[in-house]
Design a protein around this motif. Structure first.
Motif, short mmCIF file in Angstrom:
data_model
loop_
_atom_site.label_atom_id
_atom_site.label_comp_id
_atom_site.label_asym_id
_atom_site.label_seq_id
_atom_site.Cartn_x
_atom_site.Cartn_y
_atom_site.Cartn_z
N ARG A 133 0.83 -1.21 0.00
CA ARG A 133 0.00 0.00 0.00
C ARG A 133 0.86 1.26 0.00
NH1 ARG A 133 -5.60 -0.61 3.47
NH2 ARG A 133 -6.56 -2.15 2.10
N ARG A 134 1.93 1.25 0.74
CA ARG A 134 2.83 2.40 0.74
C ARG A 134 3.38 2.63 -0.67
NH1 ARG A 134 5.11 4.37 5.61
NH2 ARG A 134 4.39 3.26 7.47
N LYS A 135 3.74 1.54 -1.32
CA LYS A 135 4.28 1.66 -2.67
C LYS A 135 3.25 2.24 -3.62
CE LYS A 135 6.59 -1.00 -6.30
NZ LYS A 135 7.08 -2.34 -6.72
N ARG A 136 2.01 1.78 -3.49
CA ARG A 136 0.94 2.32 -4.34
C ARG A 136 0.71 3.80 -4.08
NH1 ARG A 136 -3.99 -1.60 -3.39
NH2 ARG A 136 -5.10 0.11 -4.44
N LEU B 202 -3.21 14.44 0.77
CA LEU B 202 -3.07 13.00 0.99
C LEU B 202 -4.34 12.28 0.56
CD1 LEU B 202 -1.19 10.80 1.98
CD2 LEU B 202 -2.06 11.15 4.30
N ALA B 203 -5.48 12.94 0.71
CA ALA B 203 -6.74 12.35 0.25
C ALA B 203 -6.74 12.17 -1.27
CB ALA B 203 -7.92 13.22 0.67
N ASP B 204 -6.16 13.13 -2.00
CA ASP B 204 -6.04 13.01 -3.45
C ASP B 204 -5.20 11.80 -3.82
OD1 ASP B 204 -7.49 15.36 -3.89
OD2 ASP B 204 -5.67 16.61 -3.78
N VAL B 205 -4.11 11.63 -3.11
CA VAL B 205 -3.20 10.50 -3.38
C VAL B 205 -3.91 9.18 -3.10
CG1 VAL B 205 -1.03 9.39 -2.75
CG2 VAL B 205 -1.15 11.89 -2.91
N ALA B 206 -4.63 9.12 -1.98
CA ALA B 206 -5.35 7.89 -1.63
C ALA B 206 -6.37 7.56 -2.70
CB ALA B 206 -6.04 8.06 -0.28
N PRO C 71 -8.34 3.33 0.73
CA PRO C 71 -9.17 4.13 1.65
C PRO C 71 -8.36 5.25 2.29
CG PRO C 71 -9.57 1.79 1.99
CD PRO C 71 -8.40 1.88 1.06
N LYS C 72 -8.98 6.40 2.39
CA LYS C 72 -8.29 7.56 2.96
C LYS C 72 -7.79 7.26 4.37
CE LYS C 72 -10.73 11.24 3.94
NZ LYS C 72 -11.49 12.51 3.77
N SER C 73 -8.58 6.51 5.13
CA SER C 73 -8.17 6.17 6.50
C SER C 73 -6.88 5.36 6.52
CB SER C 73 -9.28 5.39 7.20
OG SER C 73 -9.59 4.20 6.49
N SER C 74 -6.72 4.50 5.52
CA SER C 74 -5.49 3.70 5.43
C SER C 74 -4.30 4.59 5.10
CB SER C 74 -5.63 2.61 4.37
OG SER C 74 -6.60 1.67 4.74
N ALA C 75 -4.51 5.54 4.20
CA ALA C 75 -3.43 6.46 3.84
C ALA C 75 -2.94 7.23 5.06
CB ALA C 75 -3.91 7.43 2.76
#
Length: 217
Positions: free
Chosen positions: A17-20, A39-43, A49-53
């Motif tokens: 997920r970090r790589k993505r 960060l929401a844009d990146v997620a 999911p934004k929460s995961s980001a």
């Protein structure tokens, strides 16, 4: 040993997920300015999911710091490739080739330009890039020392670090004035770096014994 395997398995989804997220941020930086990305844009771009980001990164700046490390490794790999030298080439030619290699990298990677040399790059991000610059400086020194006999100088590696910073400054000025790294500003970067190093080392250095290195500059 079994516990270690399980630990790796549990970490694997996080690594992926970090790589993505990093790849998504890099993609967005290719089309948008760094201060227009959240960060929401990146997620959203990474389909995570934004929460995961936010679990992996506190904010977009945290992600940018890690992306800078990735870009720094890319540049290090590029600089570490041997430079083609001929029998009549001087150590200044090696330096010029390395500076032009840096300009070429920046020219083909908008994310790197934005995070490392853009007028909009926050000072905090530039500070993180200094670690990569120190490693690149050591590679500059090694590239020259592998072909020529460099005289001993106090804090010699610091001299090469400052040379790399001079190149970065010229690239940054080119971005500020032209929005790109132009050929003329690349030439200016070469002149500035070589001129600075000539203040510390003789223009002609003895060659080391052995054949010239044949590799693409």
């Amino acid at each position: 040993m079994k516990k270690k395997k399980n630990d790796v398995l549990f970490r694997a989804p996080g690594i992926a997920r970090r790589k993505r997220l990093l790849e998504a941020a890099r993609g967005l930086l290719g089309t948008r300015d760094l201060d227009q990305i959240s960060l929401a844009d990146v997620a959203r771009a990474a389909r995570i999911p934004k929460s995961s980001a936010y679990h992996y990164y506190g904010d977009i700046m945290d992600l940018y710091v890690q992306l800078i490390a990735v870009l720094g490794e890319e540049m290090l790999e590029d600089v570490s490739r041997p430079v083609r030298t001929g029998a009549r080439d001087s150590w200044s030619d090696v330096v010029a080739a390395l500076v032009r290699r840096g300009a070429h990298y920046f020219g083909h990677h908008r994310a790197a330009r934005q995070l490392l040399i853009s007028p909009k790059t926050p000072p905090a991000l530039k500070l993180h890039d200094r670690q990569s610059d120190r490693r690149i400086a050591r590679l500059f020194e090694e590239q020259i020392a592998s072909r020529f006999v460099l005289p001993a100088r106090k804090a010699r590696t610091v001299i090469f670090f400052r040379a790399v910073e001079i190149a970065d400054l010229m690239f940054s000025l080119s971005m500020l004035e032209h929005g790109a790294i132009t050929a003329s500003m690349t030439d200016e970067a070469v002149r500035a770096v070589v001129g600075y190093l000539h203040a510390h080392f003789p223009q002609t250095l003895p060659r080391r014994a052995g054949p010239a290195v044949a590799s693409k500059a």
